[in-house]
Scaffold this motif. Sequence first.
Motif, PDB file in Angstrom:
ATOM      1  N   ARG A   4       0.774  -1.184  -0.142  1.00 13.43           N
ATOM      2  CA  ARG A   4      -0.147  -0.028   0.126  1.00 13.43           C
ATOM      3  C   ARG A   4       0.742   1.167  -0.082  1.00 13.43           C
ATOM      4  N   ALA A   5       0.864   2.096  -1.098  1.00 11.73           N
ATOM      5  CA  ALA A   5       1.239   3.612  -0.995  1.00 11.73           C
ATOM      6  C   ALA A   5       0.411   4.593  -0.459  1.00 11.73           C
ATOM      7  N   GLY A   6       1.089   5.677  -0.045  1.00  9.41           N
ATOM      8  CA  GLY A   6       0.406   6.666   0.392  1.00  9.41           C
ATOM      9  C   GLY A   6       0.965   8.026  -0.498  1.00  9.41           C
ATOM     10  N   TRP A   7       0.175   8.742  -1.528  1.00  8.04           N
ATOM     11  CA  TRP A   7       0.834   9.686  -1.966  1.00  8.04           C
ATOM     12  C   TRP A   7       0.476  11.071  -1.670  1.00  8.04           C
ATOM     13  N   ILE A   8       1.247  11.866  -1.349  1.00 13.17           N
ATOM     14  CA  ILE A   8       1.049  13.406  -1.341  1.00 13.17           C
ATOM     15  C   ILE A   8       0.975  13.959  -2.525  1.00 13.17           C
ATOM     16  N   HIS A   9      -0.014  14.080  -3.141  1.00 19.67           N
ATOM     17  CA  HIS A   9       0.014  14.467  -4.797  1.00 19.67           C
ATOM     18  C   HIS A   9      -0.512  15.905  -5.077  1.00 19.67           C
ATOM     19  N   TYR A  10       0.585  16.733  -4.493  1.00 18.02           N
ATOM     20  CA  TYR A  10       0.627  18.270  -4.945  1.00 18.02           C
ATOM     21  C   TYR A  10       1.238  18.212  -6.214  1.00 18.02           C
ATOM     22  N   THR A  11       1.243  19.389  -6.726  1.00 17.88           N
ATOM     23  CA  THR A  11       1.815  19.914  -8.176  1.00 17.88           C
ATOM     24  C   THR A  11       3.300  19.431  -7.962  1.00 17.88           C
ATOM     25  N   ASN A  12       4.040  19.645  -6.997  1.00 19.53           N
ATOM     26  CA  ASN A  12       5.325  19.587  -7.186  1.00 19.53           C
ATOM     27  C   ASN A  12       5.930  18.126  -7.292  1.00 19.53           C
ATOM     28  N   VAL A  13       4.895  16.996  -7.305  1.00 23.79           N
ATOM     29  CA  VAL A  13       5.566  15.623  -7.434  1.00 23.79           C
ATOM     30  C   VAL A  13       4.776  15.218  -8.504  1.00 23.79           C
ATOM     31  N   ALA A  14       4.179  15.880  -9.499  1.00 26.38           N
ATOM     32  CA  ALA A  14       3.513  15.779 -10.837  1.00 26.38           C
ATOM     33  C   ALA A  14       4.351  14.881 -11.790  1.00 26.38           C
ATOM     34  N   PRO A  15       5.752  15.468 -11.733  1.00 29.49           N
ATOM     35  CA  PRO A  15       6.549  14.729 -12.820  1.00 29.49           C
ATOM     36  C   PRO A  15       6.683  13.360 -12.348  1.00 29.49           C
ATOM     37  N   ILE A  16       6.639  12.918 -11.212  1.00 28.84           N
ATOM     38  CA  ILE A  16       6.850  11.382 -10.592  1.00 28.84           C
ATOM     39  C   ILE A  16       5.269  10.865 -10.646  1.00 28.84           C
ATOM     40  N   THR A  21       2.258   4.086 -13.162  1.00 29.12           N
ATOM     41  CA  THR A  21       1.322   3.235 -13.401  1.00 29.12           C
ATOM     42  C   THR A  21       1.640   1.951 -12.297  1.00 29.12           C
ATOM     43  N   LEU A  22       1.044   1.922 -11.443  1.00 29.11           N
ATOM     44  CA  LEU A  22       1.282   1.035 -10.138  1.00 29.11           C
ATOM     45  C   LEU A  22       1.196  -0.564 -10.642  1.00 29.11           C
ATOM     46  N   PRO A  23       2.385  -1.211 -10.348  1.00 28.87           N
ATOM     47  CA  PRO A  23       2.399  -2.635 -10.879  1.00 28.87           C
ATOM     48  C   PRO A  23       1.282  -3.411 -10.104  1.00 28.87           C
ATOM     49  N   LEU A  24       1.124  -4.628 -10.312  1.00 31.06           N
ATOM     50  CA  LEU A  24       0.099  -5.398  -9.914  1.00 31.06           C
ATOM     51  C   LEU A  24       0.740  -5.720  -8.200  1.00 31.06           C
ATOM     52  N   GLY A  25      -0.344  -5.826  -7.507  1.00 30.88           N
ATOM     53  CA  GLY A  25       0.052  -5.933  -6.027  1.00 30.88           C
ATOM     54  C   GLY A  25      -0.054  -4.921  -5.465  1.00 30.88           C
ATOM     55  N   VAL A  26      -0.008  -3.500  -5.931  1.00 25.23           N
ATOM     56  CA  VAL A  26       0.265  -2.513  -5.309  1.00 25.23           C
ATOM     57  C   VAL A  26      -0.858  -1.243  -5.355  1.00 25.23           C
ATOM     58  N   THR A  27      -1.156  -0.867  -4.126  1.00 24.25           N
ATOM     59  CA  THR A  27      -2.631   0.235  -4.309  1.00 24.25           C
ATOM     60  C   THR A  27      -2.052   1.314  -3.686  1.00 24.25           C
ATOM     61  N   ALA A  28      -2.885   2.464  -4.146  1.00 28.42           N
ATOM     62  CA  ALA A  28      -2.438   3.751  -3.367  1.00 28.42           C
ATOM     63  C   ALA A  28      -3.603   4.471  -2.978  1.00 28.42           C
ATOM     64  N   ILE A  29      -3.324   5.479  -2.042  1.00 29.84           N
ATOM     65  CA  ILE A  29      -4.543   6.205  -1.539  1.00 29.84           C
ATOM     66  C   ILE A  29      -3.635   7.776  -1.523  1.00 29.84           C
ATOM     67  N   THR A  30      -4.364   8.809  -1.334  1.00 33.21           N
ATOM     68  CA  THR A  30      -3.808  10.045  -1.249  1.00 33.21           C
ATOM     69  C   THR A  30      -4.310  10.944  -0.167  1.00 33.21           C
ATOM     70  N   GLY A  31      -3.543  12.058   0.225  1.00 34.73           N
ATOM     71  CA  GLY A  31      -3.784  12.819   1.294  1.00 34.73           C
ATOM     72  C   GLY A  31      -2.909  13.971   1.469  1.00 34.73           C
ATOM     73  N   VAL A  32      -3.100  14.862   2.381  1.00 31.06           N
ATOM     74  CA  VAL A  32      -1.937  16.031   2.734  1.00 31.06           C
ATOM     75  C   VAL A  32      -1.046  15.370   3.433  1.00 31.06           C
ATOM     76  N   PRO A  33      -0.054  16.065   3.678  1.00 28.86           N
ATOM     77  CA  PRO A  33       1.318  15.652   4.546  1.00 28.86           C
ATOM     78  C   PRO A  33       1.129  14.966   5.711  1.00 28.86           C
ATOM     79  N   THR A  34       0.708  15.649   6.518  1.00 25.14           N
ATOM     80  CA  THR A  34       0.270  15.195   7.925  1.00 25.14           C
ATOM     81  C   THR A  34      -0.455  13.763   7.840  1.00 25.14           C
ATOM     82  N   GLN A  35      -1.469  13.894   7.096  1.00 28.44           N
ATOM     83  CA  GLN A  35      -2.174  12.697   6.889  1.00 28.44           C
ATOM     84  C   GLN A  35      -1.202  11.219   6.412  1.00 28.44           C
ATOM     85  N   MET A  36      -0.503  11.432   5.556  1.00 28.60           N
ATOM     86  CA  MET A  36       0.454  10.343   4.912  1.00 28.60           C
ATOM     87  C   MET A  36       1.397  10.048   5.840  1.00 28.60           C
ATOM     88  N   ASN A  37       1.900  11.109   6.647  1.00 27.74           N
ATOM     89  CA  ASN A  37       3.019  10.830   7.851  1.00 27.74           C
ATOM     90  C   ASN A  37       2.332   9.882   8.792  1.00 27.74           C
TER      91      ASN A  37
END
Length: 281
Positions: A4-16, A21-37
Amino acid sequence: MTYRAGWIHYTNVAPILDSLTLPLGVTAITGVPTQMNAALLSGEVDIANISAVEFIRHADQLEALPDFSVAVLGPVYSVNLFHTAPLPELRRVALTAQSAMSVALLEVLLRERGLTPTLERAEGEAQTLLTQGYDGVLRIGDSALREWYGVVGPLTPETTMTSLPHAARGICVTDLAEEWFRLTGHPFVFAVWAYRRDNPPPPELVQAMREARREGIGYLADVAGRHAFKLGLPERVVQHYLWNFRYHLEAPDRLGLQEFADKAVPGHAPLRFGPRPGQMR
């Protein structure tokens, strides 16, 4: 088992993250920095692009990818202290609860200057809070970038990002990353891609991240165009903002990260990083 991945998806990480594309067996959620911390530390996610200060504070538990960062050398444009009084005269500063990293950086910079304003949690746009009794407001992320431009813009065909003023309309904007560079001469690392030491990411995920980063940096104008539309900002502004970032955690970035760690969290555990590409664990 799902990773499980937790992404802080602000514009500054848009190039990543935009083309990842997540490989099989990987899921992701998003949130603000304090939430993902919090999600990483609680075990809700297994990897996250967390605030560097949380990585430092929990260095006894966490390890970071060796070649991923969100760092800048000089201004960042999206971690700003908006203020109506000169820095030495600040009395009350409103802090966002969204970012432990930016608060820690502000505390270090104030301490280095010998300044002790009252720091209070308060959410809202900078100009609104500045009318409510605060003479300083810390803002981060996409909203801080928009608000910065709202104060110092507009950008004309004759001007550049670096020629825009630091003060306008009775408001001064102090870029905390630029202040860090003036203090230390080092880049400032805002985030690393960390995981718990006993649960490193699958190689397929790390490789997918590297490929997405290569594509995003290679087509930076396209990435900037998409996000400029979402942000309501000129493409030139967002493209300059994005090409300012350092995404590879190189030696100068590690020096800056170590200096910040020593200033912000004295006595911290040693910072640990996973093997570099091609190395065996």
